[in-house]
Scaffold this motif. Structure first.
Motif, PDB file in Angstrom:
ATOM      1  N   GLY A 130     -23.126  10.176 -46.849  1.00 48.43           N
ATOM      2  CA  GLY A 130     -24.536  10.388 -46.581  1.00 48.43           C
ATOM      3  C   GLY A 130     -24.804  11.090 -45.262  1.00 48.43           C
ATOM      4  N   MET A 131     -23.849  11.829 -44.747  1.00 45.60           N
ATOM      5  CA  MET A 131     -23.995  12.519 -43.457  1.00 45.60           C
ATOM      6  C   MET A 131     -24.550  13.924 -43.709  1.00 45.60           C
ATOM      7  SD  MET A 131     -20.299  11.168 -42.022  1.00 45.60           S
ATOM      8  CE  MET A 131     -20.414  11.858 -40.383  1.00 45.60           C
ATOM      9  N   THR A 132     -25.825  13.983 -44.073  1.00 44.87           N
ATOM     10  CA  THR A 132     -26.429  15.253 -44.472  1.00 44.87           C
ATOM     11  C   THR A 132     -26.541  16.232 -43.312  1.00 44.87           C
ATOM     12  OG1 THR A 132     -28.620  14.253 -44.144  1.00 44.87           O
ATOM     13  CG2 THR A 132     -27.709  14.214 -46.372  1.00 44.87           C
ATOM     14  N   LYS A 133     -26.813  15.730 -42.114  1.00 44.69           N
ATOM     15  CA  LYS A 133     -26.926  16.611 -40.953  1.00 44.69           C
ATOM     16  C   LYS A 133     -25.607  17.323 -40.700  1.00 44.69           C
ATOM     17  CE  LYS A 133     -27.995  16.591 -35.995  1.00 44.69           C
ATOM     18  NZ  LYS A 133     -28.360  15.744 -34.817  1.00 44.69           N
ATOM     19  N   GLU A 134     -24.516  16.547 -40.673  1.00 44.65           N
ATOM     20  CA  GLU A 134     -23.193  17.141 -40.465  1.00 44.65           C
ATOM     21  C   GLU A 134     -22.812  18.051 -41.639  1.00 44.65           C
ATOM     22  OE1 GLU A 134     -23.979  14.036 -40.173  1.00 44.65           O
ATOM     23  OE2 GLU A 134     -23.568  13.473 -38.077  1.00 44.65           O
ATOM     24  N   LEU A 135     -23.298  17.693 -42.824  1.00 43.74           N
ATOM     25  CA  LEU A 135     -23.022  18.496 -44.005  1.00 43.74           C
ATOM     26  C   LEU A 135     -23.564  19.911 -43.839  1.00 43.74           C
ATOM     27  CD1 LEU A 135     -21.931  18.126 -47.000  1.00 43.74           C
ATOM     28  CD2 LEU A 135     -24.314  17.824 -47.649  1.00 43.74           C
ATOM     29  N   ILE A 136     -24.795  20.033 -43.388  1.00 44.84           N
ATOM     30  CA  ILE A 136     -25.408  21.345 -43.184  1.00 44.84           C
ATOM     31  C   ILE A 136     -24.699  22.106 -42.067  1.00 44.84           C
ATOM     32  CG2 ILE A 136     -27.546  22.556 -42.658  1.00 44.84           C
ATOM     33  CD1 ILE A 136     -27.484  21.076 -45.344  1.00 44.84           C
ATOM     34  N   GLN A 137     -24.310  21.383 -41.001  1.00 49.45           N
ATOM     35  CA  GLN A 137     -23.622  22.029 -39.884  1.00 49.45           C
ATOM     36  C   GLN A 137     -22.276  22.610 -40.323  1.00 49.45           C
ATOM     37  OE1 GLN A 137     -23.407  18.909 -36.984  1.00 49.45           O
ATOM     38  NE2 GLN A 137     -25.492  19.282 -36.189  1.00 49.45           N
ATOM     39  N   LEU A 157     -26.860  16.714 -51.434  1.00 50.05           N
ATOM     40  CA  LEU A 157     -28.259  16.688 -50.992  1.00 50.05           C
ATOM     41  C   LEU A 157     -29.163  16.081 -52.060  1.00 50.05           C
ATOM     42  CD1 LEU A 157     -28.467  20.209 -49.288  1.00 50.05           C
ATOM     43  CD2 LEU A 157     -28.491  17.984 -48.138  1.00 50.05           C
ATOM     44  N   VAL A 158     -28.909  16.400 -53.318  1.00 52.78           N
ATOM     45  CA  VAL A 158     -29.712  15.814 -54.403  1.00 52.78           C
ATOM     46  C   VAL A 158     -29.468  14.318 -54.497  1.00 52.78           C
ATOM     47  CG1 VAL A 158     -30.037  15.796 -56.914  1.00 52.78           C
ATOM     48  CG2 VAL A 158     -29.853  17.972 -55.694  1.00 52.78           C
ATOM     49  N   GLU A 159     -28.196  13.895 -54.345  1.00 56.28           N
ATOM     50  CA  GLU A 159     -27.884  12.468 -54.366  1.00 56.28           C
ATOM     51  C   GLU A 159     -28.574  11.742 -53.214  1.00 56.28           C
ATOM     52  OE1 GLU A 159     -25.788  10.426 -56.430  1.00 56.28           O
ATOM     53  OE2 GLU A 159     -26.197  12.124 -57.765  1.00 56.28           O
ATOM     54  N   ALA A 160     -28.711  12.428 -52.075  1.00 58.39           N
ATOM     55  CA  ALA A 160     -29.378  11.830 -50.911  1.00 58.39           C
ATOM     56  C   ALA A 160     -30.894  12.008 -50.955  1.00 58.39           C
ATOM     57  CB  ALA A 160     -28.825  12.453 -49.633  1.00 58.39           C
ATOM     58  N   LYS A 161     -31.417  12.533 -52.094  1.00 58.46           N
ATOM     59  CA  LYS A 161     -32.862  12.758 -52.276  1.00 58.46           C
ATOM     60  C   LYS A 161     -33.420  13.776 -51.284  1.00 58.46           C
ATOM     61  CE  LYS A 161     -32.954   9.355 -55.284  1.00 58.46           C
ATOM     62  NZ  LYS A 161     -32.215   9.593 -56.473  1.00 58.46           N
TER      63      LYS A 161
END
Length: 816
Positions: free
Chosen positions: A542-549, A577-581
């Motif tokens: 669930g680390m979406t911020k790091e994912l985008i980076q 991202l979809v899984e994290a809404k």
């Protein structure tokens, strides 16, 4: 030869004049004395080298590394008052050729030229040999190309030069050498052809080997050693057909005893058979070597239809009488040198079969060895095991391993690696790790990478730690495939279906950073898959911020390599991202992906259609369907699942069912995920009519329910107060979860009933242990045990249940 004859003519006249005048002196002593006086009067011919002690002194100085002293002694040797001969330098040249010492041999050669020493063939040969062994090809060519009226290079000289060309893999020098040989009319012998074969093998030039083969059999008589060398060449270049033909000729020659072998001074076998080149052998003879000569060889084609049995092999050193296509093999024992040559050739072919994954030919060759009475060597067994496991799997390899153990033969590291890879592919981690632990030396990462991949599939990261320690012990550097697996194994901390938290996210970041630092130390850059696995690990935490980076960093990194981030990497990010809404971020990434020129795949569209279910926008989903079809992709069960999910968000079950029937009418087979999606929504809204329709549709499509299906159906009835129906439905679905076939249920009925009605307190733990490899089956038995505990009778004919019959009638009426 004419010059040599002219130079010897006065010598012969002097001898006969002396003989005529001394007819009375016939004693051997007088003859020797007169002969020595004659030799002295004709240029010191046949005298002992006058500087032999100085030669020995020079050689000793070179041996002790005193090169300055050796050079000084060599110059002193040149100052001797008496004329020098080639024999005065032979010991020095022999040492330089043996060591080798090309620099000192050039110094010696220069002195010989300055003193006008008359060269002989041995002197010339040793000089060229010293230069060639020392890698001074240019200087050797200069000497050969220098005009010399007294002596010309012989074939052994050219062979030395050609051997040096092979060692340094110099095709240009080799071509120049062959050109000089052709200019001076020097032919080729077996050594020349073998050197040409070695050069072709080094350069991986199969066509050159085939040309040499044609030239040789067109001009020379094949010997058993020559055939052995051609087989070696063909197998190194994986030409099994040509190697097999040569092997059959070799076998025929061995059985007919058409050879004479001896050992040379170096202990190598050589063929004493007289070989006189035949310049223009006709094409019929040439073709005969490829076809006609093989007709008398025992055929192995008959073994293809027989059941191969490893335990049936019995090997002995003597040939046995075996009938094969009417040909009876010799009863006489084959000589040891021939046995060695045949075993090596068979071994080469079987090793090539392993590399080419041709297990059928490997089996035929092993059977032919048995018929010839040849005991396979340890190396041959190792090659055969590798051929077996490359195609048939590790079970057959384990059977042959038992045969080797009975013969006290050891496995090679390459065979241990192949067995480990095969076990890893079969997800047998214990066996795979056992074989890996026995490897003493390895230069490749593939067996370790295969084990890591198996650990990843079985979600056993703890098993991978020991293998990584083994790699470090063997000093095997990881490659990019290793890191791809490491990101997948250790990138995320939480188990599947668990949400990440601050602690797990912190640990995951540390692990990813450690793996990336190790990549940098080993100079390895991210591949598409390693980056994808890294991004997947971030998404699972669930680390979406790091994912985008990391996605942005990946775009820059691959752009510098003149490439682009693949669609599968974008799909990984979009899915996370979809899984994290994070629907709006996903839409932004999707648009960026298209603007960068990356074409979306069918999976990309499916993910974005699923994203529309989050924002509850059916119109956007339909727009994506249109784009998808324009790009040549057609809706699948996954696509319909996402569309139906959107309709269910609006509780529009009628439209969802229409869409389901449309998918079925278009030939799309709905999967369990689609059916469970509808069952879950219907259960939550209490739509028992929809649940009953879907359950029967699943039964018609022979799609077995899973624990989630049972849970949704049971909850729907129980929440509406239909407890008895809930238990009946649970029992029927549990039976169908075991099998849709009544005969299979009846076959295992007694076994299952013993577990269901077991009154032991540990009965449920026992059920989980018995069915540890089949979770659904264990859950089904536990559900049935629960039904029995509440007093509901167990029926092993689920389709005869009143509930099942009613659902069947209801489904038929709806379709009607």
């Amino acid at each position: 030869m004419m010059r040599l004859a002219v130079r010897l003519k006065p010598m012969r006249n002097s001898f006969w004049e002396w003989k005529a005048s001394e007819t009375g002196r016939k004693s051997s002593a007088g003859f020797v004395e007169a002969w020595r006086s004659l030799a002295t009067s004709n240029g010191s011919w046949l005298r002992e080298p006058i500087v032999r002690p100085m030669q020995d002194e020079i050689v000793n100085a070179l041996h002790l590394g005193e090169r300055t002293r050796a050079s000084h002694l060599l110059s002193e040797l040149g100052r001797e008052g008496q004329a020098l001969q080639a024999a005065d330098f032979i010991s020095i040249l022999q040492y330089c050729a043996r060591t080798p010492d090309p620099l000192f041999v050039m110094e010696t050669w220069k002195l010989m030229e300055e003193k006008d020493v008359e060269l002989n063939g041995k002197c010339y040969f040793l000089t060229i040999r010293a230069l060639c062994k020392g890698g001074y090809l240019k200087e050797a060519f200069n000497i050969i190309q220098t005009e010399n009226s007294d002596i010309y290079p012989t074939l052994p000289v050219y062979n030395n030069l050609l051997e040096a060309c092979v060692q340094v893999n110099s095709l240009n020098h080799a071509s120049e050498c062959l050109h000089l040989m052709e200019q001076q009319g020097v032919g080729k012998n077996a050594i020349t052809y073998f050197l040409l074969l070695k050069l072709a093998v080094v350069r991986q030039d199969l066509s050159a080997v085939r040309d040499i083969w044609k030239e040789y059999i067109n001009c020379h008589t094949l010997g058993i050693i020559t055939l052995r060398k051609f087989i070696w060449s063909f197998t190194r270049l994986r030409d099994l057909d040509s190697a097999y033909v040569a092997l059959q000729q070799m076998i025929a020659m061995a059985l007919q005893q058409k050879f004479r072998l001896t050992k040379n001074a170096e202990g190598r076998l050589s063929d004493l058979m007289l070989d006189i080149p035949i310049p223009c052998r006709n094409e019929l003879t040439l073709n005969g070597y490829a076809k006609n000569n093989c007709t008398s060889i025992p055929s192995v084609a008959g073994y293809c239809d027989e059941k191969y049995s490893i335990k049936g092999f019995k090997f002995g050193m003597e040939a046995k009488k075996v009938e094969a296509d009417g040909f009876s093999l010799s009863k006489q024992p084959i000589s040891e040198p021939v046995v060695k040559l045949l075993r090596c050739s068979f071994g080469d072919l079987i090793h090539t079969c392993a590399n080419s994954q041709n297990v059928l030919l490997a089996e035929q060759l092993m059977l032919q060895m048995q018929n010839l009475g040849l005991e396979p060597s340890c190396s041959t067994y190792n090659g055969f095991i590798r051929a077996l496991v490359s195609v048939k799997g590790f079970h057959d390899g384990m059977e042959m391993l038992k045969v080797m153990q009975q013969k006290n033969m050891k496995l090679h590291d390459s065979t241990l690696a192949a067995l480990s890879v095969s076990c890893s592919r079969g997800l047998e981690l214990d066996l795979a790790e056992t074989f890996l632990s026995q490897i003493s030396k390895c230069h490749h990462t593939y067996p370790f990478n295969a084990f890591l991949e198996a650990c990843d599939i079985l979600d056993k990261p703890e098993r991978a730690v020991r293998v990584l320690a083994k790699m470090k012990h063997l000093k095997i550097l990881p490659d990019v495939r290793t890191y791809e697996r490491l990101f997948s194994l250790f990138g995320n901390v939480n188990a599947p279906y668990e949400d990440g938290n601050m602690l797990s996210q912190f640990d995951a970041a540390k692990r990813i950073n450690a793996i990336e630092m190790d990549m940098m130390r080993n100079g390895i850059q991210h591949s598409q898959l390693s980056m994808q696995n890294l991004l997947k690990a971030l998404g699972m935490e669930g680390m979406t911020k790091e994912l985008i980076q990391y996605l942005s960093a990946a775009e820059d990194q691959f752009l510098h390599r003149s490439t682009h981030v693949g669609a599968h990497i974008y799909n990984t990010v979009l899915h996370s991202l979809v899984e994290a809404k994070e629907s709006h971020v996903a839409i932004k990434i999707f648009r960026s992906m298209i603007s960068c020129g990356v074409s979306p795949t069918a999976a990309s569209y499916d993910i974005m259609i699923d994203c529309c279910s989050i924002i509850k926008c059916y119109r956007s989903a339909c727009a994506l369907i249109s784009m998808m079809i324009r790009e040549g992709f057609y809706p699948t069960a996954v696509t319909y699942t996402s569309l139906i999910k959107i309709l269910l968000k609006f509780e529009d079950f009628d439209e969802a069912l229409k869409l389901l029937h449309q998918a079925i009418s278009e030939g799309i087979q709905p999967d369990l995920v689609l059916y469970n999606t509808i069952l879950q929504a219907a259960s939550e809204k209490g739509r028992i009519d929809v649940i009953e329709l879907i359950v029967e549709q699943m039964h018609q499509d022979k799609i077995q329910p899973d624990p989630s299906s049972c849970s949704h159906v049971f909850a729907a009835y129980a929440n509406n107060g239909f407890h008895s129906t809930a238990m009946e439905a649970l029992q029927v679905l549990s039976m169908r979860m075991i099998s849709e076939e009544d005969n299979i249920l009846e076959e295992h009925r007694l076994e299952y009933e013993n577990l269901i009605f077991d009154e032991d307190l540990e009965a449920e733990s026992k059920i989980l242990e018995v069915f540890k490899d089949s979770a659904y089956l264990a859950v089904a038995i536990l559900y049935l045990r629960w039904c029995a505990t509440f007093g509901f009778p167990i029926s092993w004919l689920p389709n005869q249940s009143p509930w099942a019959k009613r659902l069947s009638w209801y489904h038929a009426s709806r379709l009607g």
